[in-house]
Design an enzyme around this catalytic site. Structure first.
Site, PDB file in Angstrom:
ATOM      1  CB  CYS A   1     -46.170  75.307 -46.251  1.00 49.65           C
ATOM      2  SG  CYS A   1     -44.918  74.817 -47.445  1.00 49.65           S
ATOM      3  CD  GLU A   2     -41.409  69.813 -43.991  1.00 50.42           C
ATOM      4  OE1 GLU A   2     -40.660  69.189 -44.755  1.00 50.42           O
ATOM      5  OE2 GLU A   2     -41.765  69.368 -42.893  1.00 50.42           O
ATOM      6  CG  HIS A   3     -41.142  72.813 -48.414  1.00 50.76           C
ATOM      7  ND1 HIS A   3     -42.148  71.990 -48.886  1.00 50.76           N
ATOM      8  CD2 HIS A   3     -40.130  72.003 -48.078  1.00 50.76           C
ATOM      9  CE1 HIS A   3     -41.742  70.740 -48.829  1.00 50.76           C
ATOM     10  NE2 HIS A   3     -40.522  70.716 -48.347  1.00 50.76           N
ATOM     11  CG  HIS A   4     -43.037  77.992 -49.365  1.00 49.51           C
ATOM     12  ND1 HIS A   4     -43.632  76.852 -49.848  1.00 49.51           N
ATOM     13  CD2 HIS A   4     -42.064  78.324 -50.259  1.00 49.51           C
ATOM     14  CE1 HIS A   4     -43.062  76.510 -50.988  1.00 49.51           C
ATOM     15  NE2 HIS A   4     -42.104  77.378 -51.258  1.00 49.51           N
TER      16      HIS A   4
ATOM     17  CD  GLN B   1     -53.065  68.428 -48.844  1.00 52.88           C
ATOM     18  OE1 GLN B   1     -52.896  69.621 -49.091  1.00 52.88           O
ATOM     19  NE2 GLN B   1     -54.036  67.731 -49.390  1.00 52.88           N
TER      20      GLN B   1
ATOM     21  CG  HIS C   1     -50.948  73.869 -50.013  1.00 50.49           C
ATOM     22  ND1 HIS C   1     -50.010  73.302 -49.186  1.00 50.49           N
ATOM     23  CD2 HIS C   1     -51.900  72.929 -50.237  1.00 50.49           C
ATOM     24  CE1 HIS C   1     -50.383  72.061 -48.913  1.00 50.49           C
ATOM     25  NE2 HIS C   1     -51.519  71.813 -49.539  1.00 50.49           N
TER      26      HIS C   1
ATOM     27  CB  CYS D   1     -46.630  78.130 -50.437  1.00 50.13           C
ATOM     28  SG  CYS D   1     -47.232  76.443 -50.508  1.00 50.13           S
TER      29      CYS D   1
END
Length: 150
Positions: free
Chosen positions: A40-43, A81, A109, A111
């Site tokens: 995940c690019e955010h977390h 995704q 996920h 996250c």
């Protein structure tokens, strides 16, 4: 981290090389249950699941393992995704120029599991339908029925 993001150094052209063949086949080709692991690019935590891919050849077919390799290229990047689903479909469409491409990803996920809402059983499904899969409900329904069979 280099291994988990190695997809930035690879291209679809690199892995397809000589694996596209002229073939008089126009019926649906499906490869399902391709394992997927990404970050995940955010977390910066993993998400993982299965990818189902179909395409309608337009006189060209590809070596089946190459579809899994396309998944690998784009999943080994920092991702969301939704974008990953579109990148896989677009890469196949550009390489083969088929009458249609369909991609479904179902993933868990971390996250959502190990932080935040902490929902162990939640999964996310994304789809991209191009060409006849987008325009023809019967073609889309056939693909979805065949990929939901166990």
């Amino acid at each position: 981290m280099q291994f988990l993001t190695k997809g930035y150094k690879e291209t679809t052209q690199d892995i397809l090389n000589d694996a596209i063949f002229d073939e008089n086949h126009e019926e649906m080709v499906i490869v399902k249950d391709i394992d997927l692991f990404s970050l995940c690019e955010h977390h910066l935590v993993p998400f993982f699941g299965k990818v189902h891919i179909a395409y309608l050849p337009n006189k060209k077919v590809v070596g089946l393992s190459k579809l899994a390799r396309i998944v690998e290229i784009y999943s080994r990047r920092l991702q969301v995704q939704e974008r990953l689903t579109k990148q896989i479909a677009s890469a196949i469409s550009e390489a083969l120029e088929p009458a249609g491409v369909a991609v479904v990803i179902e993933a868990v996920h971390m996250c959502m599991v190990m932080r935040g809402v902490q929902k162990m059983n939640a999964s996310t499904v994304t789809t991209v339908m191009l060409g006849r899969f987008h325009d023809d409900p019967k073609t889309r329904e056939e693909f979805l029925a065949l990929t939901s069979m166990k």
